[in-house]
Write a protein that holds these residues in place. Structure first.
Motif, PDB file in Angstrom:
ATOM      1  N   CYS A  33     -15.066 -47.965  21.903  1.00 42.40           N
ATOM      2  CA  CYS A  33     -14.970 -46.797  21.117  1.00 42.40           C
ATOM      3  C   CYS A  33     -15.229 -45.518  21.652  1.00 42.40           C
ATOM      4  CB  CYS A  33     -16.237 -46.989  19.799  1.00 42.40           C
ATOM      5  SG  CYS A  33     -16.672 -45.613  18.838  1.00 42.40           S
ATOM      6  N   VAL A  34     -15.956 -45.308  22.591  1.00 45.94           N
ATOM      7  CA  VAL A  34     -16.082 -44.074  23.446  1.00 45.94           C
ATOM      8  C   VAL A  34     -14.663 -43.794  24.104  1.00 45.94           C
ATOM      9  CG1 VAL A  34     -17.457 -42.645  25.207  1.00 45.94           C
ATOM     10  CG2 VAL A  34     -18.542 -44.196  23.428  1.00 45.94           C
ATOM     11  N   ALA A  35     -14.310 -44.766  24.746  1.00 47.50           N
ATOM     12  CA  ALA A  35     -13.175 -44.376  25.699  1.00 47.50           C
ATOM     13  C   ALA A  35     -11.844 -44.197  24.878  1.00 47.50           C
ATOM     14  CB  ALA A  35     -12.759 -45.749  26.700  1.00 47.50           C
ATOM     15  N   VAL A  36     -11.512 -44.986  23.909  1.00 51.92           N
ATOM     16  CA  VAL A  36     -10.576 -44.719  23.057  1.00 51.92           C
ATOM     17  C   VAL A  36     -10.739 -43.307  22.262  1.00 51.92           C
ATOM     18  CG1 VAL A  36      -8.977 -45.760  21.192  1.00 51.92           C
ATOM     19  CG2 VAL A  36      -9.827 -47.150  23.041  1.00 51.92           C
ATOM     20  N   GLY A  37     -11.846 -43.218  21.945  1.00 51.35           N
ATOM     21  CA  GLY A  37     -12.279 -41.960  21.099  1.00 51.35           C
ATOM     22  C   GLY A  37     -11.904 -40.817  21.994  1.00 51.35           C
ATOM     23  N   ILE A  38     -12.471 -40.775  23.329  1.00 52.37           N
ATOM     24  CA  ILE A  38     -12.075 -39.626  24.105  1.00 52.37           C
ATOM     25  C   ILE A  38     -10.321 -39.498  24.244  1.00 52.37           C
ATOM     26  CG2 ILE A  38     -11.975 -39.034  26.479  1.00 52.37           C
ATOM     27  CD1 ILE A  38     -14.701 -40.217  26.896  1.00 52.37           C
ATOM     28  N   MET A  39      -9.784 -40.596  24.513  1.00 44.92           N
ATOM     29  CA  MET A  39      -8.395 -40.692  24.468  1.00 44.92           C
ATOM     30  C   MET A  39      -7.682 -39.855  23.393  1.00 44.92           C
ATOM     31  SD  MET A  39      -5.674 -43.711  25.791  1.00 44.92           S
ATOM     32  CE  MET A  39      -6.104 -44.561  24.458  1.00 44.92           C
ATOM     33  N   PHE A  40      -7.960 -40.394  22.134  1.00 50.51           N
ATOM     34  CA  PHE A  40      -7.031 -40.087  20.946  1.00 50.51           C
ATOM     35  C   PHE A  40      -7.671 -38.732  20.304  1.00 50.51           C
ATOM     36  CE2 PHE A  40      -5.555 -44.178  21.248  1.00 50.51           C
ATOM     37  CZ  PHE A  40      -4.296 -44.198  20.999  1.00 50.51           C
ATOM     38  N   SER A  41      -8.875 -38.086  20.820  1.00 51.26           N
ATOM     39  CA  SER A  41      -9.559 -36.944  20.167  1.00 51.26           C
ATOM     40  C   SER A  41      -8.369 -35.965  20.541  1.00 51.26           C
ATOM     41  CB  SER A  41     -10.988 -36.760  20.867  1.00 51.26           C
ATOM     42  OG  SER A  41     -10.799 -36.546  22.313  1.00 51.26           O
ATOM     43  N   LEU A  42      -7.437 -35.845  21.520  1.00 52.63           N
ATOM     44  CA  LEU A  42      -6.557 -35.035  21.994  1.00 52.63           C
ATOM     45  C   LEU A  42      -5.761 -34.861  20.690  1.00 52.63           C
ATOM     46  CD1 LEU A  42      -5.288 -32.948  24.048  1.00 52.63           C
ATOM     47  CD2 LEU A  42      -3.769 -34.986  24.585  1.00 52.63           C
ATOM     48  N   ALA A  43      -5.350 -35.597  19.474  1.00 56.26           N
ATOM     49  CA  ALA A  43      -4.683 -35.225  18.540  1.00 56.26           C
ATOM     50  C   ALA A  43      -5.693 -34.506  17.815  1.00 56.26           C
ATOM     51  CB  ALA A  43      -4.773 -36.555  17.677  1.00 56.26           C
ATOM     52  N   VAL A  44      -6.759 -34.238  17.742  1.00 51.80           N
ATOM     53  CA  VAL A  44      -7.648 -33.213  16.838  1.00 51.80           C
ATOM     54  C   VAL A  44      -7.749 -31.907  17.703  1.00 51.80           C
ATOM     55  CG1 VAL A  44      -9.959 -32.690  16.010  1.00 51.80           C
ATOM     56  CG2 VAL A  44      -9.032 -34.998  15.964  1.00 51.80           C
ATOM     57  N   PHE A  45      -7.727 -31.907  18.925  1.00 47.91           N
ATOM     58  CA  PHE A  45      -7.565 -30.967  19.743  1.00 47.91           C
ATOM     59  C   PHE A  45      -6.358 -30.141  19.801  1.00 47.91           C
ATOM     60  CE2 PHE A  45     -11.499 -32.729  21.641  1.00 47.91           C
ATOM     61  CZ  PHE A  45     -12.252 -31.703  21.565  1.00 47.91           C
ATOM     62  N   LEU A  46      -5.272 -30.839  19.460  1.00 44.71           N
ATOM     63  CA  LEU A  46      -3.872 -30.437  19.534  1.00 44.71           C
ATOM     64  C   LEU A  46      -3.935 -29.081  19.086  1.00 44.71           C
ATOM     65  CD1 LEU A  46      -1.001 -30.832  20.618  1.00 44.71           C
ATOM     66  CD2 LEU A  46      -0.699 -32.224  18.405  1.00 44.71           C
ATOM     67  N   GLU A  47      -3.816 -28.948  17.662  1.00 49.16           N
ATOM     68  CA  GLU A  47      -3.783 -27.652  16.914  1.00 49.16           C
ATOM     69  C   GLU A  47      -4.558 -26.333  17.700  1.00 49.16           C
ATOM     70  OE1 GLU A  47      -1.454 -26.351  15.050  1.00 49.16           O
ATOM     71  OE2 GLU A  47      -0.457 -28.382  14.737  1.00 49.16           O
ATOM     72  N   PRO A  48      -5.817 -26.627  17.764  1.00 46.10           N
ATOM     73  CA  PRO A  48      -6.821 -25.451  18.611  1.00 46.10           C
ATOM     74  C   PRO A  48      -6.221 -25.296  19.782  1.00 46.10           C
ATOM     75  CG  PRO A  48      -8.139 -27.252  17.382  1.00 46.10           C
ATOM     76  CD  PRO A  48      -6.527 -27.690  17.270  1.00 46.10           C
ATOM     77  N   ILE A  49      -5.961 -26.112  20.775  1.00 42.57           N
ATOM     78  CA  ILE A  49      -5.489 -25.809  22.210  1.00 42.57           C
ATOM     79  C   ILE A  49      -4.145 -24.954  21.889  1.00 42.57           C
ATOM     80  CG2 ILE A  49      -4.780 -26.745  24.238  1.00 42.57           C
ATOM     81  CD1 ILE A  49      -6.641 -29.039  23.769  1.00 42.57           C
ATOM     82  N   ALA A  50      -3.400 -25.351  21.081  1.00 47.24           N
ATOM     83  CA  ALA A  50      -1.976 -24.600  20.978  1.00 47.24           C
ATOM     84  C   ALA A  50      -2.211 -23.247  20.577  1.00 47.24           C
ATOM     85  CB  ALA A  50      -0.932 -25.405  19.926  1.00 47.24           C
ATOM     86  N   ARG A  51      -3.167 -22.998  19.544  1.00 48.85           N
ATOM     87  CA  ARG A  51      -3.167 -21.903  19.030  1.00 48.85           C
ATOM     88  C   ARG A  51      -3.830 -20.740  20.007  1.00 48.85           C
ATOM     89  NH1 ARG A  51      -5.420 -23.445  14.963  1.00 48.85           N
ATOM     90  NH2 ARG A  51      -7.607 -23.214  15.490  1.00 48.85           N
ATOM     91  N   GLN A  52      -5.113 -21.390  20.679  1.00 46.73           N
ATOM     92  CA  GLN A  52      -5.771 -20.715  21.751  1.00 46.73           C
ATOM     93  C   GLN A  52      -4.993 -20.101  22.940  1.00 46.73           C
ATOM     94  OE1 GLN A  52      -9.907 -21.574  22.117  1.00 46.73           O
ATOM     95  NE2 GLN A  52     -10.171 -22.103  19.866  1.00 46.73           N
ATOM     96  N   THR A  53      -4.413 -21.086  23.511  1.00 43.06           N
ATOM     97  CA  THR A  53      -3.696 -21.018  24.719  1.00 43.06           C
ATOM     98  C   THR A  53      -2.168 -20.582  24.633  1.00 43.06           C
ATOM     99  OG1 THR A  53      -2.982 -23.252  24.934  1.00 43.06           O
ATOM    100  CG2 THR A  53      -5.039 -22.798  25.497  1.00 43.06           C
ATOM    101  N   GLY A  54      -1.443 -20.622  23.515  1.00 46.97           N
ATOM    102  CA  GLY A  54       0.057 -20.473  23.374  1.00 46.97           C
ATOM    103  C   GLY A  54       0.760 -21.540  23.893  1.00 46.97           C
ATOM    104  N   TRP A  55       0.127 -22.812  24.586  1.00 49.69           N
ATOM    105  CA  TRP A  55       1.062 -23.743  25.220  1.00 49.69           C
ATOM    106  C   TRP A  55       1.757 -24.508  23.826  1.00 49.69           C
ATOM    107  CZ3 TRP A  55      -3.815 -25.953  28.024  1.00 49.69           C
ATOM    108  CH2 TRP A  55      -4.317 -25.294  28.960  1.00 49.69           C
ATOM    109  N   SER A  56       3.025 -25.114  24.221  1.00 44.85           N
ATOM    110  CA  SER A  56       3.661 -25.865  23.089  1.00 44.85           C
ATOM    111  C   SER A  56       3.122 -27.110  22.740  1.00 44.85           C
ATOM    112  CB  SER A  56       5.185 -25.802  23.493  1.00 44.85           C
ATOM    113  OG  SER A  56       5.032 -26.889  24.354  1.00 44.85           O
ATOM    114  N   HIS A  57       3.587 -27.591  21.614  1.00 45.32           N
ATOM    115  CA  HIS A  57       2.940 -28.947  21.227  1.00 45.32           C
ATOM    116  C   HIS A  57       3.442 -30.034  22.054  1.00 45.32           C
ATOM    117  CE1 HIS A  57       2.385 -26.934  17.247  1.00 45.32           C
ATOM    118  NE2 HIS A  57       1.581 -27.871  16.828  1.00 45.32           N
TER     119      HIS A  57
END
Length: 404
Positions: A19-43
């Motif tokens: 649960c923890v290992a896969v949760g860490i891996m797939f949490s990037l899907a939740v971080f995707l929009e905030p990271i793109a918005r704050q850094t300007g990096w593309s999807h």
């Protein structure tokens, strides 16, 4: 504690760490929009970290599977636990896209692969009966990730207003949970391992090159590959896709969570069905359902549609995933199971790597995800066709590997 009872402790430990290992891996899907918005990096650029993640996870799966066969599971999951927290700590401090892709892609992938094949292999060594159910329950722990780590990540981002702080907190939490759980991991008693063996008890001496060229392994591995290629993109981009359809951010994350909840029920349902009806027919049926529901996502237009499809999709892809391990055990026995699962997982991880990148490219190029879902559905149908070529399950002395 008696071994007959302690085997369920192994199931618990495997499920929690997964649960923890896969949760860490797939949490990037939740971080995707905030990271793109704050850094300007593309999807697509951020999604590349997930692609690197799966490639490294594939290579790591074989390495950790072989290491668990040779050195034991506990040392493998200990190293994986240390890497799990370190990966997010470093990724949360990354100032450049390249450093983020290396930290999140390489280290998260290497960590996650230390839990999957080794813990599933260990679980099946503890069980003489109810193997499908036991492996499904371990896998169900992995399915808890969208219901736990992903909502936690979204909540932390909302409360702190900073994706870096949220990611750092999850990395520290991973150490707190994983490191004590490692102490629960132990090998089964020798009598149980011996009793659980089949006619492949001497296959530890079989060259792995022969195993990997056998039709049993080739069909297993390429079905696994196509299955994961089909569902990885829709899983990873589901939150962003729902938001592009007008669904509010927290509601979009809840779709991800519904998939995870459905996956729990699906794992148990498919595990029980496989114990009663046979693994192969249950797997093929699940693969067909998966392909059809992926295509149906292109028709979703509101939150109700997304929830309905999430129940079917999550239950199906969650249900079929543990069955590959059960088939591997039936074909190859326990002695080389870590290596076999690691090699099959390597191909499946390469398949998983295509989806996030393809989805990011499709969105950047066409401003929608329709091509991702149509393409994924076709690959899902290909998985069904490959699975139809599974050789008959070997019996007794007929359980001998023949190169393809």
């Amino acid at each position: 504690m008696e071994s007959s009872n302690y085997r369920w402790v192994i199931v618990f430990a495997g499920g929690l760490m997964g649960c923890v290992a896969v949760g860490i891996m797939f949490s990037l899907a939740v971080f995707l929009e905030p990271i793109a918005r704050q850094t300007g990096w593309s999807h697509a650029a951020i999604s590349m970290a997930m692609t690197v993640n799966f490639i490294v996870m594939g290579l790591g799966s074989f390495m950790w599977g072989w290491a668990s066969d040779r050195f034991g599971t506990r040392i493998v999951v200990l190293i994986g636990s240390l890497l799990a927290g370190l990966s997010l700590v470093l990724a949360s401090r990354a100032e450049s896209l390249l450093s983020f892709q290396i930290a999140y892609g390489c280290l998260v992938g290497l960590s996650a692969s230390a839990f999957t094949a080794p813990m599933i292999s260990l679980t099946m060594r503890w069980f003489d009966t109810q193997r499908s159910l036991a492996v499904s329950l371990v896998s169900a722990g992995m399915g808890m990730a969208p219901m736990t780590i992903s909502p936690l990540a979204r909540w932390l981002i909302t409360e702190t207003g900073d994706w870096r702080t949220a990611m750092l907190a999850i990395g520290m939490g991973a150490w707190i949970i994983l490191l004590p759980t490692v102490l629960l991991v132990r090998n089964p008693p020798p009598m149980r391992e011996t009793a659980g063996e089949t006619a492949f008890a001497d296959d530890a001496a079989t060259p792995l090159s022969t195993v990997f060229r056998s039709p049993q392994f080739l069909v297993l591995a390429f079905t696994f590959f196509a299955c994961c290629t089909a569902h990885s993109g829709p899983i990873f981009h589901m939150v962003s896709y729902a938001m592009s359809c007008g669904v509010a951010p927290m509601a979009a994350v809840s779709i991800y969570s519904v998939e995870g909840a459905a996956g729990l029920g699906g794992r148990i349902l498919y595990g029980v069905a496989a114990d009663r009806l046979g693994v192969k027919p249950v797997l093929i049926t699940g693969l067909l359902i998966q392909a059809l529901v992926i295509a149906a996502y292109t028709l979703a237009s509101d939150i109700t549609h997304f929830y309905l499809l999430a129940v079917i999709f999550g239950g199906t892809y969650g249900g079929v995933m543990p069955l590959y391990a059960v088939l591997a055990r039936d074909y190859f026995g326990a002695k080389i199971l870590g290596s076999v699962l690691g090699a099959a997982s390597m191909l499946s991880s390469i398949g998983m790597a295509f989806g996030p990148l393809a989805g990011g490219w499709a969105f950047d190029a066409f401003n929608n995800y329709n091509w991702l879902f149509f393409g994924s559905a076709l690959v899902g149908l290909a998985a069904v066709l490959i699975a139809l070529a599974f050789p008959p399950l070997p019996q007794g002395e007929a359980r001998k590997l023949q190169p393809a």
